[in-house]
Design an enzyme around this catalytic site. Structure first.
Site, PDB file in Angstrom:
ATOM      1  N   ASP A  44      43.268   4.199  59.906  1.00 24.12           N
ATOM      2  CA  ASP A  44      44.199   5.253  59.502  1.00 24.12           C
ATOM      3  C   ASP A  44      45.344   5.431  60.486  1.00 24.12           C
ATOM      4  OD1 ASP A  44      42.859   5.977  57.226  1.00 24.12           O
ATOM      5  OD2 ASP A  44      41.548   7.392  58.264  1.00 24.12           O
ATOM      6  N   LYS A  68      49.465   3.454  55.210  1.00 26.61           N
ATOM      7  CA  LYS A  68      50.739   3.143  54.565  1.00 26.61           C
ATOM      8  C   LYS A  68      50.602   3.086  53.041  1.00 26.61           C
ATOM      9  CE  LYS A  68      52.362  -0.862  55.692  1.00 26.61           C
ATOM     10  NZ  LYS A  68      52.718  -1.961  56.627  1.00 26.61           N
ATOM     11  N   MET A  95      45.236  20.658  60.057  1.00 27.57           N
ATOM     12  CA  MET A  95      46.311  20.450  59.072  1.00 27.57           C
ATOM     13  C   MET A  95      47.041  21.751  58.744  1.00 27.57           C
ATOM     14  SD  MET A  95      43.991  18.120  56.521  1.00 27.57           S
ATOM     15  CE  MET A  95      42.675  19.317  56.436  1.00 27.57           C
TER      16      MET A  95
HETATM   17  N1  SAH Z   1      38.655  13.489  60.946  1.00 28.84           N
HETATM   18  C1  SAH Z   1      39.611  14.096  61.819  1.00 28.84           C
HETATM   19  C2  SAH Z   1      40.489  15.093  61.111  1.00 28.84           C
HETATM   20  C3  SAH Z   1      41.360  14.490  60.035  1.00 28.84           C
HETATM   21  S1  SAH Z   1      42.433  15.654  59.289  1.00 28.84           S
HETATM   22  C4  SAH Z   1      38.865  14.755  62.985  1.00 28.84           C
HETATM   23  O1  SAH Z   1      37.654  14.879  62.956  1.00 28.84           O
HETATM   24  O2  SAH Z   1      39.524  15.130  63.975  1.00 28.84           O
HETATM   25  C5  SAH Z   1      43.912  15.453  60.246  1.00 28.84           C
HETATM   26  C6  SAH Z   1      44.140  16.681  61.112  1.00 28.84           C
HETATM   27  O3  SAH Z   1      43.329  16.594  62.272  1.00 28.84           O
HETATM   28  C7  SAH Z   1      45.540  16.822  61.637  1.00 28.84           C
HETATM   29  O4  SAH Z   1      46.390  17.429  60.672  1.00 28.84           O
HETATM   30  C8  SAH Z   1      45.321  17.729  62.830  1.00 28.84           C
HETATM   31  O5  SAH Z   1      45.149  19.068  62.420  1.00 28.84           O
HETATM   32  C9  SAH Z   1      43.977  17.245  63.339  1.00 28.84           C
HETATM   33  N2  SAH Z   1      44.147  16.277  64.427  1.00 28.84           N
HETATM   34  C10 SAH Z   1      43.795  14.987  64.442  1.00 28.84           C
HETATM   35  N3  SAH Z   1      44.055  14.419  65.640  1.00 28.84           N
HETATM   36  C11 SAH Z   1      44.598  15.386  66.409  1.00 28.84           C
HETATM   37  C12 SAH Z   1      45.059  15.457  67.751  1.00 28.84           C
HETATM   38  N4  SAH Z   1      45.041  14.392  68.556  1.00 28.84           N
HETATM   39  N5  SAH Z   1      45.520  16.640  68.216  1.00 28.84           N
HETATM   40  C13 SAH Z   1      45.552  17.730  67.426  1.00 28.84           C
HETATM   41  N6  SAH Z   1      45.125  17.716  66.154  1.00 28.84           N
HETATM   42  C14 SAH Z   1      44.639  16.587  65.652  1.00 28.84           C
END
Ligand code: SAH
Length: 472
Positions: free
Chosen positions: A36, A58, A171
């Site tokens: 991803d 993409k 998100m």
């Molecule tokens: N599976 C992922 C979440 C996917 S949804 C997990 O467990 O972290 C995508 C959201 O995750 C983004 O919109 C943001 O809110 C959060 N996110 C993912 N990586 C991040 C990061 N490095 N810093 C802050 N928020 C993050």
């Protein structure tokens, strides 16, 4: 044909060290990796260079179609008997749509493993210095989606959510006004502290603190964007302007270290300890080509251009069943490291920069010696490098040795990314490296911050490690 195994792996939130050992083990075995947008591309370097890498961030914007295409791809590879890794940011079970993907596999009768990862809602706060639970401030914690994609997904149960002490919203950056309005309407207080952490656990991490009443406006003024976690709760009282992560001396710094088999491991480890983002380029696997001769015991002189040539020569001797005691060749070396490597095998040599020999051996790319080595560059290595340059930013590359320049240039050519050369400032670790680098890059004087690299380079610790590896 038997179906291949599929692994859903949590890649962690960004810091490349935050992936599990089990996850790495699966990556190492993968024939195909589907990954991803938010996955740190450096993690792909754990997979074999011959694996297929499929970027699924993409795929079409339309979510249902995208999801179906991804599922079809996973099934197609698995049905071909291939080992498939589906690499997802954070934890695959947290807003990762893993449920849909495993359901499709169940239907197709394909076996899979689920490997958890570190989720952003816990890791990003921790890298900002805030634990999501704290004896003084909160013993309950919830994860919530800051915005819902479809009408049918319905509203969050704000009443229940407001009863939880700490809440991490994923998100949610474009929806902060609604989130705070709802929390306030359901009994949370205006002055309760909230935190937004953008690009948590990476060198780009940025944190903004505000009260629930001012959060939306503060985030807008600071132009906070995705990916970001919004953390609401009294635990934010423990927040201090700069966290342990942001205070590290190398925080926010990026380094490129040109690959050299003797030095990069030590340099990389030391720089990473400082919190810096380090890319060793290229990521290379070297194997000896078939032996250039079967008559090693008849050869009168052999010249070694570098230490790798020595190691490959030892492999050839073994393959040709030649006992070292049968040799009568004079051994000439061009570098001190090659001499040291020979010494490790109980052989003495003569360093001479000009003398020609009957057989000349080199482990370097792009040389025209009789006996050479095949180098395979990891295809994702080029992507990782190109990404560092973003939109035309200049980058500093450390060249530890003359050999590192050969690898670097050869790999740029093979990856078709010679254009980055215009944006490189080179730091040479040795006077003898400078003339080799000069035709390609601008040379930069060493700054104080790279002292660490120099120390590590001088320590020779990594050199000893290489020699040990040859023996084991
Ligand atoms: N599976 C992922 C979440 C996917 S949804 C997990 O467990 O972290 C995508 C959201 O995750 C983004 O919109 C943001 O809110 C959060 N996110 C993912 N990586 C991040 C990061 N490095 N810093 C802050 N928020 C993050």
């Amino acid at each position: 044909m038997n179906n291949g195994q599929v692994y859903f792996i949590g890649a962690g939130p960004g810091d490349e060290g935050l992936i599990t050992e089990k996850g790495i083990r699966a990556l190492v075995r993968a024939d195909a990796v589907l990954y991803d947008r938010l996955v740190n591309p450096k993690l792909l370097l754990h997979a074999r260079p011959t694996a297929e890498f499929i970027y699924v961030g993409k795929f079409p914007k339309h979510h249902t179609l995208r999801q179906e295409l991804i599922q079809e791809e996973i099934i197609r590879y698995a049905k071909n008997g291939q080992t498939v890794v589906r690499l997802k940011g954070g934890d695959p079970g947290v807003f990762g749509r893993v449920g849909e993907e495993t359901q499709a596999l169940d239907k197709a009768g394909i076996a899979y493993d689920l490997v958890p990862g570190i989720t952003a809602g816990i890791a990003a706060p921790l890298y900002a210095g805030v634990p999501v639970t704290h004896r003084d401030y909160g013993a309950s914690f919830a994860i919530a989606a800051g915005h819902r994609k479809k009408e049918t997904e319905g509203e969050l149960d704000w009443q229940s959510l407001a009863g939880i002490e700490t809440i991490a919203f994923y998100m949610g950056v474009n929806n902060l006004q609604q989130i705070t309005d709802q929390l306030l309407a359901h009994g949370r207080s205006h002055d309760e502290p909230a935190l937004i952490i953008e690009w948590g656990t990476t060198g780009r991490q940025r944190t903004v603190q505000a009260s629930l009443a001012t959060l939306a406006l503060t985030a807008k003024e600071a132009s906070i964007s995705n990916p970001a976690i919004t953390l609401v709760g009294r635990v934010n009282h423990v927040y201090e302007t700069k966290s342990w992560w942001e205070r590290k001396s190398g925080f926010g710094q990026s380094y490129i270290v040109a690959y050299d088999e003797h030095y990069n491991e030590g340099i990389q480890q030391e720089l990473q300890e400082t919190g810096a983002n380090v890319l060793v380029y290229p990521h290379v696997t070297s194997i000896a080509k078939p032996s250039p001769t079967n008559y090693w015991h008849d050869v009168t002189s052999i010249c070694f251009e570098d230490a790798q040539a020595v190691r490959h020569w030892i492999v050839w001797l073994r393959e040709c069943n030649v006992d070292i005691r049968q040799l009568r060749a004079e051994l000439i070396v061009r570098t001190e490291l090659a001499a040291k490597q020979l010494e490790q095998f109980g052989l003495s040599s003569m360093q001479d920069d000009t003398r020609e020999a009957e057989v000349s051996l080199s482990g370097l790319p792009g040389t025209e010696q009789i006996g050479t080595t095949t180098h395979t560059y990891h295809p994702m290595s080029h992507d990782c490098l190109a990404k560092q340059f973003g939109s035309g930013e200049r980058q500093t590359v450390h060249f530890p040795t003359v050999a590192s320049v050969s690898f670097f240039m050869d790999s740029l050519r093979q990856g078709g990314i010679e254009w980055v050369a215009d944006y490189i400032d080179a730091i040479c670790k040795d006077r003898e490296v400078e003339p080799v680098v000069k035709p390609y890059f601008a040379i930069k004087e060493e700054e104080h911050e790279s002292d660490l690299v120099r120390r590590s380079w001088q320590s020779g610790e990594s050199r000893d490690r290489t020699v040990r590896a040859v023996y084991s």
